[in-house]
Design a protein around this motif. Structure first.
Motif: not given
Lengths: 148, 241
Positions: A23-33, A64-75
């Motif tokens: 985050d450029p404003a706060t310098g906090r790192v956001v990891v999305t999985i 650490v953020r967890t998202v479900h969309k788009p759904a994971w694919s083996t591709d």
């Protein structure tokens, strides 16, 4: 960072790691999985591993953020990831079909001897993302990552 | 109670109770591979339940998380369909239940994936891929047992006959839901009729169609299931690993 269940590949190889941004404003790192399967029991360990790595590199306030969309694919498994899986005796997945219907007819090559003469022993394997197969040529049983 | 909350709760309860029932097979399935398969399917159902109950808790806005909803509600507060709480019976009954559940969840999740509610759409897009595997698994077994020996055919038909009265409840119309389950019925009928016909089984004609699960009126089986599922959490409130 290695996957806690399939330790020959990283979470980046598998496509679980979606992005790492600062985050450029706060310098906090956001990891999305994103999880491979909704019930994947490794997700808590993966989150803890990421937090530990971030703390060790000077980012104790990272998110650490967890998202479900788009759904994971083996591709999303990278070519390097596929090569590492095969080298570890795990047959990588065939391309996933877009309509969500399970592909059944594609031949799976034995990761040991390369023979296409293989058969499925069990549709479900040691982890949610794998099925159990056997090679009829060299008689080795092996894991196969199911196309999803 | 508002509509979206009850809908998310109902779907989450379907998955949670189905997961708990399927998990009862662990170490008891007819073969090792099936043990692993049923545990995997239970895990998928539990994964969907966690997402749906977490979202339901947020919609309700009363501070209840997935654990509070799973462990601290009594039977009358559960909104699952009766089908998933029925006892496992023999393996044929379990496969008949799984066939019906998956043939209902696949089109439901597929329709949710394109509904306006973004959270439900994300959950639907994710869960339908997993449910497609469950449907495939149940179809293979129902065909194999139905078109198998005289004894396996007899028991598979008995399993289907036993659970068929509970099918109607799944498709009861729910007009203000993001997806009205009633519109999914024709597709479901096509899927199961094809499977049962191939399996040389007969689609049962039912006159008795029990319901009430969506209103919290359940069979006695749910209470025993909940007692086992909730006892540890209630005996040690707030305990963590």
């Amino acid at each position: 960072m290695v996957d806690p269940e399939i330790r020959v590949v990283t979470i980046d190889d598998l496509g679980i790691l979606r992005s790492v941004q600062e985050d450029p404003a706060t310098g906090r790192v956001v990891v999305t999985i994103t999880p491979t399967y909704t019930g994947c029991p490794a997700m808590d360990v993966i989150r803890a591993d990421i937090r530990r790595a971030l703390v060790a590199t000077g980012h104790p306030d990272a998110e650490v953020r967890t998202v479900h969309k788009p759904a994971w694919s083996t591709d999303w498994i990278s070519d390097a990831g596929r090569a590492k899986l095969a080298a570890a005796g795990i047959a990588p997945p065939a391309p996933a079909r877009r309509d969500g219907v399970v592909p059944l007819t594609l031949a799976v090559r034995c990761p040991r001897c390369g023979s296409p003469e293989t058969e499925q022993i069990s549709r479900f394997g040691s982890t949610a993302c794998k099925a159990l197969w056997r090679c009829r040529s060299c008689a080795e049983p092996f894991d196969h990552v199911k196309a999803l | 109670m508002n509509g979206p909350f009850t809908f998310a709760l109902a779907l989450g309860d379907d998955s949670l109770i189905a997961a708990q029932r399927l998990a009862e097979w662990t170490t008891r399935a007819p073969e090792m591979e099936e043990d692993v398969a049923l545990a995997n399917i239970a895990l998928d159902q539990l994964g969907a339940a966690r997402l749906l109950l977490t979202y339901a808790g947020e919609l309700e806005g009363a501070g209840r998380d997935e654990d509070a909803l799973a462990y601290l509600r009594d039977d009358r507060e559960f909104r699952n369909c009766l089908l998933v709480e029925l006892p496992n019976g023999d393996f044929a009954v379990t496969m008949a239940k799984l066939l019906v559940l998956a043939a209902y969840q696949v089109p439901l999740y597929t329709a949710l994936a394109v509904c306006p509610d973004e959270r439900l759409a994300a959950i639907g897009a994710k869960a339908r891929k997993e449910s497609a595997y469950h449907l495939d698994h149940a179809m293979l077994w129902v065909k194999r047992l139905g078109d198998g020996t005289e004894e396996s055919h007899r028991r598979m038909q008995a399993g289907v006959d036993q659970i068929w009265p509970y099918v109607d409840e799944l498709f009861t119309t729910w007009p203000d839901a993001p997806v009205d389950p009633a519109v999914l019925r024709p597709g479901f009928d096509d899927t199961v009729t094809e499977v049962l016909t191939t399996a040389t089984l007969t689609v049962p004609q039912v006159s008795w169609t029990p319901a009430g699960g969506r209103d919290g009126v359940h069979t006695e089986h749910l209470s025993y299931l909940l007692a086992e599922m909730q006892v540890l959490h209630r005996a040690h409130p707030g305990a963590r690993w």
